[in-house]
Scaffold this active site. Structure first.
Site, PDB file in Angstrom:
ATOM      1  N   ASP A 192       0.867  -1.185   0.000  1.00  0.00           N
ATOM      2  CA  ASP A 192       0.000   0.000   0.000  1.00  0.00           C
ATOM      3  C   ASP A 192       0.902   1.233   0.000  1.00  0.00           C
ATOM      4  OD1 ASP A 192      -1.788   2.171   0.861  1.00  0.00           O
ATOM      5  OD2 ASP A 192      -3.209   0.584   1.324  1.00  0.00           O
ATOM      6  N   GLN A 217     -14.652   2.094   1.443  1.00  0.00           N
ATOM      7  CA  GLN A 217     -13.921   1.690   0.227  1.00  0.00           C
ATOM      8  C   GLN A 217     -13.617   2.927  -0.613  1.00  0.00           C
ATOM      9  OE1 GLN A 217     -15.956  -1.221  -2.230  1.00  0.00           O
ATOM     10  NE2 GLN A 217     -14.158  -1.558  -3.535  1.00  0.00           N
ATOM     11  N   HIS A 262     -10.341  -5.781  -2.822  1.00  0.00           N
ATOM     12  CA  HIS A 262      -9.005  -6.039  -2.262  1.00  0.00           C
ATOM     13  C   HIS A 262      -9.114  -6.300  -0.770  1.00  0.00           C
ATOM     14  CE1 HIS A 262      -9.829  -1.700  -2.140  1.00  0.00           C
ATOM     15  NE2 HIS A 262      -9.169  -1.685  -0.996  1.00  0.00           N
ATOM     16  N   PHE A 263      -8.116  -6.988  -0.251  1.00  0.00           N
ATOM     17  CA  PHE A 263      -7.948  -7.154   1.191  1.00  0.00           C
ATOM     18  C   PHE A 263      -6.719  -6.387   1.632  1.00  0.00           C
ATOM     19  CE2 PHE A 263     -11.135 -10.298   1.922  1.00  0.00           C
ATOM     20  CZ  PHE A 263     -11.274 -10.352   3.297  1.00  0.00           C
ATOM     21  N   HIS A 264      -6.801  -5.768   2.809  1.00  0.00           N
ATOM     22  CA  HIS A 264      -5.642  -5.152   3.456  1.00  0.00           C
ATOM     23  C   HIS A 264      -5.051  -6.193   4.415  1.00  0.00           C
ATOM     24  CE1 HIS A 264      -6.825  -0.862   2.565  1.00  0.00           C
ATOM     25  NE2 HIS A 264      -7.990  -1.441   2.426  1.00  0.00           N
TER      26      HIS A 264
HETATM   27  P1  5GP Z   1      -9.870   1.045   0.354  1.00  0.00           P
HETATM   28  O1  5GP Z   1     -10.165   2.359   1.034  1.00  0.00           O
HETATM   29  O2  5GP Z   1     -10.525   1.019  -1.002  1.00  0.00           O
HETATM   30  O3  5GP Z   1     -10.140  -0.154   1.177  1.00  0.00           O
HETATM   31  O4  5GP Z   1      -8.316   1.011   0.176  1.00  0.00           O
HETATM   32  C1  5GP Z   1      -7.611   1.485  -0.912  1.00  0.00           C
HETATM   33  C2  5GP Z   1      -6.155   1.452  -0.505  1.00  0.00           C
HETATM   34  O5  5GP Z   1      -5.388   1.637  -1.662  1.00  0.00           O
HETATM   35  C3  5GP Z   1      -5.752   2.560   0.487  1.00  0.00           C
HETATM   36  O6  5GP Z   1      -5.186   1.972   1.639  1.00  0.00           O
HETATM   37  C4  5GP Z   1      -4.753   3.394  -0.297  1.00  0.00           C
HETATM   38  O7  5GP Z   1      -3.689   3.839   0.503  1.00  0.00           O
HETATM   39  C5  5GP Z   1      -4.278   2.449  -1.383  1.00  0.00           C
HETATM   40  N1  5GP Z   1      -3.916   3.072  -2.629  1.00  0.00           N
HETATM   41  C6  5GP Z   1      -4.584   4.070  -3.276  1.00  0.00           C
HETATM   42  N2  5GP Z   1      -3.965   4.375  -4.434  1.00  0.00           N
HETATM   43  C7  5GP Z   1      -2.901   3.537  -4.525  1.00  0.00           C
HETATM   44  C8  5GP Z   1      -1.876   3.372  -5.526  1.00  0.00           C
HETATM   45  O8  5GP Z   1      -1.825   4.049  -6.554  1.00  0.00           O
HETATM   46  N3  5GP Z   1      -0.948   2.402  -5.279  1.00  0.00           N
HETATM   47  C9  5GP Z   1      -0.972   1.628  -4.149  1.00  0.00           C
HETATM   48  N4  5GP Z   1      -0.002   0.717  -4.016  1.00  0.00           N
HETATM   49  N5  5GP Z   1      -1.915   1.766  -3.202  1.00  0.00           N
HETATM   50  C10 5GP Z   1      -2.869   2.709  -3.393  1.00  0.00           C
END
Ligand code: 5GP
Length: 138
Positions: free
Chosen positions: A33, A96, A102-104
């Protein structure tokens, strides 16, 4: 809302945007991330086009979860956290922000503060040695 093929993770999967890779197989990709909440924060995505976990096929889900476990084990071995959170947000109201499922995988240390979600960008050069450490534990 239909799946947007130009979301950031779809572009990473097509190689249009770089990522710091941790693991890849035929059905999944794991990468650092870029705005980590803790050191060693990894994202796991299926290669299937699915906006969230509700759209994903059973096969895609099973491939994603197998990679989540593989990466979580490697994170545990490489970084020795006190605990690991596995997080998945479904839709904007749940937090989201990128609309490719995706999973963190989030290693946690007792007493350590988490950075805010998706806010503090870290350069690839700083993420690469952490990714190398996790890769070596796969
Ligand atoms: P969500 O909020 O959808 O669960 O998580 C999206 C995650 O993607 C966030 O933790 C954010 O930091 C990460 N993220 C957003 N843009 C990018 C990117 O361009 N590259 C990477 N590696 N991570 C990203």
């Amino acid at each position: 809302m239909p799946y947007d093929p130009n979301n950031i993770f779809a572009r990473i999967l097509r190689g249009e945007i770089p990522c710091v890779k941790v693991y890849e197989d035929a059905k999944t990709l794991a990468f650092m991330d870029v705005m980590p909440e803790s050191e060693g924060h990894v994202l796991v995505v299926p290669k299937e086009d699915a906006q969230d976990i509700l759209d994903l096929s059973a096969d895609g889900l099973s491939a994603m979860m197998a990679t989540v476990q593989k990466v979580a084990r490697a994170v545990d071995k490489a970084l020795a956290p006190d605990g690991i959170q596995l997080r998945q947000y479904t839709r904007a109201a749940a937090g989201q922000t990128v609309f490719h499922v995706h999973f963190h995988v989030l290693p946690l240390w007792e007493g350590a503060h988490l950075a805010p979600h998706g806010k503090v960008m870290v350069e690839a050069a700083k993420l690469e040695p952490i990714a190398a450490n996790i890769r070596s534990a796969l």
